[in-house]
Design an enzyme around this catalytic site. Structure first.
Site: not given
Ligand code: K2U
Ligand code: ZN
Length: 173
Positions: A46, A141, A95-96, A137-138, A51
């Protein structure tokens, strides 16, 4: 399509509410493409526009984890959660914008979301599982909320200090 730099916490743009989108332009379509390219490259499942420093209410996601299955890139404009389940789910979130930090976050296990797609059409979908966690989560943001805001203050401060150190090191590199 270009991969965009992802802002790292702490950054004021990650704490502000993003602005509603009132017109679907070629630039917005290009932003959506660039956000998807950036998400896949990270890799992530996501990404929300703040971001990458763009204060617009647009998010992308693709929570298909099975490499055999076809990807399902989604672009949501002005998303609104219209229903949440009583039942809660705990997921170890990352979170990225807060690299290499993970913590358990509890959220409703199912949500219904309404949004506008890139064709200007209103869509509504009921999300469960990882899709439900990711879309919440998105959308957080877009409202300037990070997963660490759900943690105890000490844990949040610890992570923030680690990110400040990381940013200092990256600035020196
Ligand atoms: O928004 C973001 O930073 C991307 C997030 C999205 C996310 C966070 C927590 C749980 C679900 C989605 C992630 O960093 S994407 C990396 C990731 C990959 C697989 C599973 C969970 C998170
Ligand atoms: Zn995030």
């Amino acid at each position: 399509m270009s991969v965009l730099p992802i802002l790292i916490h702490p950054d004021p743009r990650l704490k502000k509410r993003a602005d509603e989108i009132d017109e679907i332009t070629p630039d917005l379509r290009e932003l959506a493409d660039d956000m998807l390219a950036t998400m896949y490259e990270a890799p992530g499942i996501g990404l929300a526009a703040p971001q990458v420093g763009v204060m617009k209410r647009i998010l992308v996601m693709d929570c298909v984890k099975d490499d055999e299955a076809p990807p399902r890139p989604m672009v949501l404009l002005n998303p609104v959660v219209t229903e949440t389940s009583e039942d809660m789910n705990t997921y170890e979130e990352g979170c990225l914008s807060i690299p290499e930090q993970y913590a358990d976050v509890e959220r409703p296990s199912e949500v219904t979301v309404t949004w506008t797609d890139l064709d200007g059409k209103e869509q509504t979908e009921h999300f469960t599982g990882l899709w439900a966690t990711c879309v919440q989560h998105e959308i957080d943001h877009l409202d300037g909320k990070l997963f660490i805001d759900y943690l105890k203050p000490l844990k949040r401060q610890l992570i923030t200090r680690k990110m400040q150190k990381l940013k200092r090191e990256r600035a020196r590199a």
